[in-house]
Design a protein around this motif. Structure first.
Motif, PDB file in Angstrom:
ATOM      1  N   ARG A 104       0.798  -1.269   0.011  1.00  0.00           N
ATOM      2  CA  ARG A 104      -0.159  -0.040  -0.051  1.00  0.00           C
ATOM      3  C   ARG A 104       0.974   1.325   0.027  1.00  0.00           C
ATOM      4  NH1 ARG A 104      -4.271  -0.359   4.665  1.00  0.00           N
ATOM      5  NH2 ARG A 104      -5.284   1.324   3.553  1.00  0.00           N
ATOM      6  N   GLU A 105       0.383   2.344  -0.630  1.00  0.00           N
ATOM      7  CA  GLU A 105       1.128   3.716  -0.570  1.00  0.00           C
ATOM      8  C   GLU A 105       0.910   4.254   0.723  1.00  0.00           C
ATOM      9  OE1 GLU A 105       0.052   6.086  -3.895  1.00  0.00           O
ATOM     10  OE2 GLU A 105       1.053   4.605  -5.253  1.00  0.00           O
ATOM     11  N   LEU A 144       0.661   7.364   1.440  1.00  0.00           N
ATOM     12  CA  LEU A 144      -0.549   8.425   1.263  1.00  0.00           C
ATOM     13  C   LEU A 144      -1.887   7.813   1.146  1.00  0.00           C
ATOM     14  CD1 LEU A 144       1.445  10.997  -0.932  1.00  0.00           C
ATOM     15  CD2 LEU A 144       1.318  10.931   1.387  1.00  0.00           C
ATOM     16  N   SER A 145      -2.000   6.546   0.788  1.00  0.00           N
ATOM     17  CA  SER A 145      -3.501   6.035   0.768  1.00  0.00           C
ATOM     18  C   SER A 145      -4.040   5.830   2.040  1.00  0.00           C
ATOM     19  CB  SER A 145      -3.347   4.681  -0.076  1.00  0.00           C
ATOM     20  OG  SER A 145      -2.778   3.637   0.455  1.00  0.00           O
ATOM     21  N   CYS A 185      -3.130   8.105   5.028  1.00  0.00           N
ATOM     22  CA  CYS A 185      -2.833   9.309   5.205  1.00  0.00           C
ATOM     23  C   CYS A 185      -2.287  10.275   4.295  1.00  0.00           C
ATOM     24  CB  CYS A 185      -2.542   9.342   6.690  1.00  0.00           C
ATOM     25  SG  CYS A 185      -2.976  11.021   7.394  1.00  0.00           S
ATOM     26  N   SER A 186      -3.259  11.044   3.606  1.00  0.00           N
ATOM     27  CA  SER A 186      -2.958  12.064   2.786  1.00  0.00           C
ATOM     28  C   SER A 186      -2.084  13.304   3.231  1.00  0.00           C
ATOM     29  CB  SER A 186      -3.897  12.516   1.492  1.00  0.00           C
ATOM     30  OG  SER A 186      -4.895  13.196   2.558  1.00  0.00           O
ATOM     31  N   ASP A 187      -2.143  13.703   4.551  1.00  0.00           N
ATOM     32  CA  ASP A 187      -1.618  14.756   5.127  1.00  0.00           C
ATOM     33  C   ASP A 187      -0.596  14.191   5.964  1.00  0.00           C
ATOM     34  OD1 ASP A 187      -1.079  17.389   6.106  1.00  0.00           O
ATOM     35  OD2 ASP A 187      -2.885  17.333   7.583  1.00  0.00           O
ATOM     36  N   LEU A 206      -0.718  12.518   9.727  1.00  0.00           N
ATOM     37  CA  LEU A 206       0.070  11.497  10.022  1.00  0.00           C
ATOM     38  C   LEU A 206       1.065  11.252  11.026  1.00  0.00           C
ATOM     39  CD1 LEU A 206       0.620   8.323   8.976  1.00  0.00           C
ATOM     40  CD2 LEU A 206       2.264   9.219   7.810  1.00  0.00           C
ATOM     41  N   GLU A 218      10.467   3.906   3.520  1.00  0.00           N
ATOM     42  CA  GLU A 218      10.085   4.998   2.547  1.00  0.00           C
ATOM     43  C   GLU A 218      11.215   5.790   2.116  1.00  0.00           C
ATOM     44  OE1 GLU A 218       6.697   6.788   2.379  1.00  0.00           O
ATOM     45  OE2 GLU A 218       6.517   4.611   2.457  1.00  0.00           O
ATOM     46  N   THR A 221       7.521  10.943  -2.046  1.00  0.00           N
ATOM     47  CA  THR A 221       6.723  10.031  -1.613  1.00  0.00           C
ATOM     48  C   THR A 221       7.075   8.804  -1.895  1.00  0.00           C
ATOM     49  OG1 THR A 221       5.047  10.099  -3.446  1.00  0.00           O
ATOM     50  CG2 THR A 221       4.478  11.641  -1.290  1.00  0.00           C
ATOM     51  N   GLU A 249       6.286   4.130  -2.002  1.00  0.00           N
ATOM     52  CA  GLU A 249       5.486   3.069  -1.599  1.00  0.00           C
ATOM     53  C   GLU A 249       5.761   2.517   0.013  1.00  0.00           C
ATOM     54  OE1 GLU A 249       5.097   0.576  -4.883  1.00  0.00           O
ATOM     55  OE2 GLU A 249       3.940   1.748  -5.804  1.00  0.00           O
TER      56      GLU A 249
END
Length: 290
Positions: free
Chosen positions: A196-197, A199-200, A202-204, A208, A271, A282, A284
């Motif tokens: 999973r990415e 950002l998927s 938590c996009s902020d 996070l 990361e 960013t 994955e």
């Protein structure tokens, strides 16, 4: 019994004064000082120094230090039993007719000691024997002042709430650990299906970081100070497979926090390694963080 002195003269940096037990050293097993610092003492003398009287109460720093370190030599329930026994003897709580005036001076101090113990080391009171000793002591002094019953109920209520919170936290740790183990097994067998990415999730980035901090503080809140002592307890020199204290409390909360910290480190490392070129911000995440 130790005489009441000023805070400055009563305690050195190690929590003792060479003047407190001068006349009682031989009788209590000895408190030996060198250059104003405690260098040797019997367990019985240290226990005696913990016990309040009508005109004496130990420093908070000593209470914490002794309750924390004594568990390496004596089990908490045995320590509380000895404290209660000495209190009963010294305050004559077994007498048919109690000295109410003396008990009214002693009662608030022993209640304060028990309160500090339950607040700082609540895990000790998961044992029924500890609760039994606590109730027995309060039942002995309660006839002298009805307010002691109310204080006992408040103490037990606060203790039960604390233990319930800690128990709930431990159950959560067990569930999370099981879930992590299952997902790690799944990752090894089918890696692509659970990638999973980040950002998927938590996009902020700020949110996070905030949530990770909340998780961190929650994990830390469940760790009792005694776990740090028990985690590094020395082995028995006569038997390298056994600790000096054979029934050490499990350091489950501390171990869970260490695992959480390691997973967080792996996440950060992953990361960084997933960035394909310098300007990419960013990547994955292939490490699942629970």
């Amino acid at each position: 019994m130790p005489q009441t002195l000023t805070s400055t003269s009563m305690f050195t940096p190690c929590g003792f004064s060479p003047h407190l037990h001068t006349s009682k050293e031989g009788e209590q097993g000895g408190l030996i000082f060198q250059d104003g610092n405690l260098t040797s003492a019997s367990l019985d003398a240290l226990i005696q120094h913990l016990i309040p009287t009508t005109d004496y109460y130990p420093e908070v720093t000593y209470i914490f230090t002794f309750l924390l370190s004594s568990r390496l030599f004596i089990e908490p329930h045995e320590l509380l039993s000895r404290v209660c026994h000495k209190c009963i003897e010294q305050q004559r709580l077994d007498d048919p007719v109690l000295d109410k005036a003396r008990i009214r001076k002693f009662g608030p101090k022993i209640l304060q000691l028990l309160t500090e113990w339950t607040e700082t080391f609540p895990y000790d009171f998961q044992e029924e024997r500890m609760i039994g000793h606590l109730k027995d002591m309060i039942h002995r002094i309660a006839p002298c002042d009805e307010a002691y019953w109310k204080k006992m109920n408040q103490l037990l209520q606060a203790l039960n709430q604390k233990l319930a919170t800690l128990s709930h936290g431990q159950e959560g740790i067990v569930k999370i650990s099981t879930a992590v183990s299952d997902k790690l097994v799944a990752f090894k067998t089918k890696p692509p299906s659970i990638q999973r990415e980040i950002l998927s999730v938590c996009s902020d980035p700020y949110t996070l970081a905030q949530q990770l901090t909340h998780v961190e503080l929650e994990r830390l809140s469940h760790i009792g100070p005694e776990e740090f002592v028990q985690a590094f307890v020395h082995k028995d020199p006569l038997d390298g497979t056994k600790t000096c204290f054979s029934e050490q409390k499990k350091t489950s909360n501390l171990e869970a926090y260490v695992k959480w910290f390691n997973r967080l480190c792996y996440l950060v490392a992953t990361e960084i390694c997933m960035v394909s070129y310098k300007r990419r911000h960013t990547g994955e995440c292939t490490v699942l963080l629970m």
